[in-house]
Design a protein around this motif. Structure first.
Motif, PDB file in Angstrom:
ATOM      1  N   ARG A  22       7.925  -3.746   2.357  1.00  0.00           N
ATOM      2  CA  ARG A  22       8.108  -2.679   3.324  1.00  0.00           C
ATOM      3  C   ARG A  22       9.193  -3.084   4.318  1.00  0.00           C
ATOM      4  NH1 ARG A  22       5.681   0.051   0.162  1.00  0.00           N
ATOM      5  NH2 ARG A  22       3.872   1.363   0.572  1.00  0.00           N
ATOM      6  N   THR A  62       0.814  -1.208   0.000  1.00  0.00           N
ATOM      7  CA  THR A  62       0.000   0.000   0.000  1.00  0.00           C
ATOM      8  C   THR A  62       0.851   1.263   0.000  1.00  0.00           C
ATOM      9  OG1 THR A  62      -0.097  -0.067   2.395  1.00  0.00           O
ATOM     10  CG2 THR A  62      -1.875  -1.158   1.205  1.00  0.00           C
ATOM     11  N   GLU A  63       0.193   2.401  -0.212  1.00  0.00           N
ATOM     12  CA  GLU A  63       0.890   3.675  -0.262  1.00  0.00           C
ATOM     13  C   GLU A  63       1.348   4.104   1.126  1.00  0.00           C
ATOM     14  OE1 GLU A  63      -1.645   6.468  -2.103  1.00  0.00           O
ATOM     15  OE2 GLU A  63      -1.717   5.416  -4.031  1.00  0.00           O
ATOM     16  N   TYR A 116       6.887  11.358  11.263  1.00  0.00           N
ATOM     17  CA  TYR A 116       6.177  10.076  11.322  1.00  0.00           C
ATOM     18  C   TYR A 116       5.494   9.899  12.679  1.00  0.00           C
ATOM     19  CZ  TYR A 116       8.258   8.365   6.981  1.00  0.00           C
ATOM     20  OH  TYR A 116       8.618   8.187   5.669  1.00  0.00           O
ATOM     21  N   THR A 163       1.871   5.903   4.608  1.00  0.00           N
ATOM     22  CA  THR A 163       0.926   6.471   5.573  1.00  0.00           C
ATOM     23  C   THR A 163       1.619   7.365   6.593  1.00  0.00           C
ATOM     24  OG1 THR A 163       1.169   4.536   7.004  1.00  0.00           O
ATOM     25  CG2 THR A 163      -0.622   4.492   5.384  1.00  0.00           C
ATOM     26  N   ARG A 164       2.944   7.500   6.491  1.00  0.00           N
ATOM     27  CA  ARG A 164       3.732   8.290   7.440  1.00  0.00           C
ATOM     28  C   ARG A 164       3.577   7.757   8.861  1.00  0.00           C
ATOM     29  NH1 ARG A 164       7.482  11.163   4.911  1.00  0.00           N
ATOM     30  NH2 ARG A 164       7.565  12.648   6.647  1.00  0.00           N
ATOM     31  N   THR A 165       3.410   6.443   8.977  1.00  0.00           N
ATOM     32  CA  THR A 165       3.347   5.797  10.289  1.00  0.00           C
ATOM     33  C   THR A 165       4.362   4.656  10.342  1.00  0.00           C
ATOM     34  OG1 THR A 165       1.605   4.271   9.588  1.00  0.00           O
ATOM     35  CG2 THR A 165       0.905   6.313  10.653  1.00  0.00           C
ATOM     36  N   GLN A 224      -3.076  -1.677   9.515  1.00  0.00           N
ATOM     37  CA  GLN A 224      -3.066  -0.222   9.607  1.00  0.00           C
ATOM     38  C   GLN A 224      -2.170   0.407   8.535  1.00  0.00           C
ATOM     39  OE1 GLN A 224      -4.801   1.777  11.789  1.00  0.00           O
ATOM     40  NE2 GLN A 224      -5.882  -0.083  12.402  1.00  0.00           N
ATOM     41  N   ARG A 225      -1.516  -0.442   7.750  1.00  0.00           N
ATOM     42  CA  ARG A 225      -0.696  -0.010   6.614  1.00  0.00           C
ATOM     43  C   ARG A 225       0.464   0.877   7.035  1.00  0.00           C
ATOM     44  NH1 ARG A 225      -5.630   1.203   2.287  1.00  0.00           N
ATOM     45  NH2 ARG A 225      -6.411  -0.936   2.237  1.00  0.00           N
ATOM     46  N   VAL A 226       1.146   0.482   8.109  1.00  0.00           N
ATOM     47  CA  VAL A 226       2.334   1.234   8.509  1.00  0.00           C
ATOM     48  C   VAL A 226       3.384   1.144   7.405  1.00  0.00           C
ATOM     49  CG1 VAL A 226       1.924   0.935  10.986  1.00  0.00           C
ATOM     50  CG2 VAL A 226       3.278  -0.780   9.744  1.00  0.00           C
ATOM     51  N   ASP A 227       4.203   2.168   7.310  1.00  0.00           N
ATOM     52  CA  ASP A 227       5.227   2.197   6.270  1.00  0.00           C
ATOM     53  C   ASP A 227       6.387   1.253   6.575  1.00  0.00           C
ATOM     54  OD1 ASP A 227       3.746   4.088   4.947  1.00  0.00           O
ATOM     55  OD2 ASP A 227       4.859   5.777   5.778  1.00  0.00           O
TER      56      ASP A 227
END
Length: 338
Positions: A139, A56-57, A90, A59-61, A114-117
């Protein structure tokens, strides 16, 4: 249940190739892709949707999973990670594994959803299929404080071997010959490393360490107290007890105080992991201090390097010995007066 390694073996390809197929990587040929899908069907393998969500793109997390939130070491580590990540723009989402592989996997799954980076893990003792699969994803994953055999990801950890050797030399110089060590679990890299360093240092100084002087705790206060009681009840108890983390040292202190023994007159105590309250009790506790905050900061920098395509070499920082009074008279130039 079939694992990604089983699919790779069935299809005659590498685990990395299976991961690329699962992530729809265009570099995989159609023939190879079909072979992998056929192997998945034959083995009834169900791809982990959590691992695939790594495509996924941004998420700044960042996700952080620590071993035990009640341990001051992990609390300080988490604070440093959060501070460094915030400076870089972040947000950190944290989970407490409570030293349980199933709890660790729960948070890995949740954080991926949660799609963390990127993900930072202080891993438990077991290599779980989920962590293994995430390590092969797109990732970044960084291990913090501990490593896992067979899982090749960058790590940030402290090396306490030199400080342990200095502690053993310090104890011997104070006249202690019977020295016991209470380690963490041998299934954890930190438990193994500290035990090996202690035994190596003892041998170098000509100190005999009976088998009953090397005990295994669980990095928690209860085990420190129980094992200290067992050591003190030996026919020839140790003159000094070195405990493998701050919580086990707390348990040891409780047992020694309960018995009305004097530190260091009746038994000397030393700890791996320094905490602020070691400097505020009487006597102050000799300890090996890890660069905890720097470990957290460096871990965030490492995962951000990975996110930006920069080199991601593992980081090893030295721990240092802080000599106080709990083992005997403080040596010149070593006292921590803070």
């Amino acid at each position: 249940m079939a694992r990604i390694k089983d699919v790779a073996a069935q299809a005659g390809v590498s685990v990395a190739t299976v991961s690329r197929v699962l992530n729809d990587n265009p570099s995989v040929t159609e023939e190879t892709r079909n072979r992998v899908h056929d192997a998945m069907a034959a083995l009834n393998y169900r791809p982990n949707a959590v691992a695939r969500s790594l495509r996924t793109e941004a998420t700044r997390t960042l996700g952080l999973i620590i071993g035990d939130i009640l341990n001051p070491f992990f609390s300080e580590l988490a604070r440093a990670v959060e501070d460094e990540a915030r400076e870089a723009g972040y947000t950190v989402i944290m989970g407490n594994a409570d030293e349980r592989p199933d709890q660790q996997d729960h948070y890995v799954r949740t954080l991926m959803e949660q799609r963390v980076d990127g993900l930072l893990i202080c891993p438990t003792a077991e290599v779980t299929p989920l962590v293994e699969e995430v390590s092969l994803g797109e990732r970044p994953l960084v291990f913090l404080d501990r490593t896992l055999s067979g899982v090749e990801v960058p790590s940030v950890r402290a090396d306490g071997s030199t400080a342990i050797a200095e502690l053993v030399a310090h104890l011997r110089g104070l006249g202690h010959r019977r020295i016991a060590f209470v380690s963490g679990p041998s299934t954890l890299s930190t438990g193994r490393e500290r035990t090996e360093a202690f035994l190596r240092a003892a041998a170098e100084h000509g100190l005999e360490v009976p088998e009953e002087y090397v005990r295994v705790g669980d990095f928690r206060a209860g085990s420190g107290r129980r094992i200290t009681a067992e050591l003190l009840d030996l026919a020839e108890p140790p003159q000094a007890i070195f405990l493998g983390d701050n919580l086990m040292t707390l348990g040891a202190l409780d047992e020694v105080r309960e018995r009305g023994l004097d530190i260091p007159g009746d038994v000397a105590l030393a700890s791996f992991d320094d905490v602020p309250w070691f400097n505020h009790i009487n006597p102050r506790i000799t300890a090996i201090s890890q660069p905890t905050a720097e470990l957290g900061r460096r871990a965030v920098r490492l995962i951000l390097d990975a996110l930006h395509g920069r080199p991601t070499d593992s980081v090893v920082l030295p721990a240092t010995l802080v000599v106080r009074e709990s083992c005997g008279e403080t040596g010149p130039g070593k006292e921590d007066g803070s």
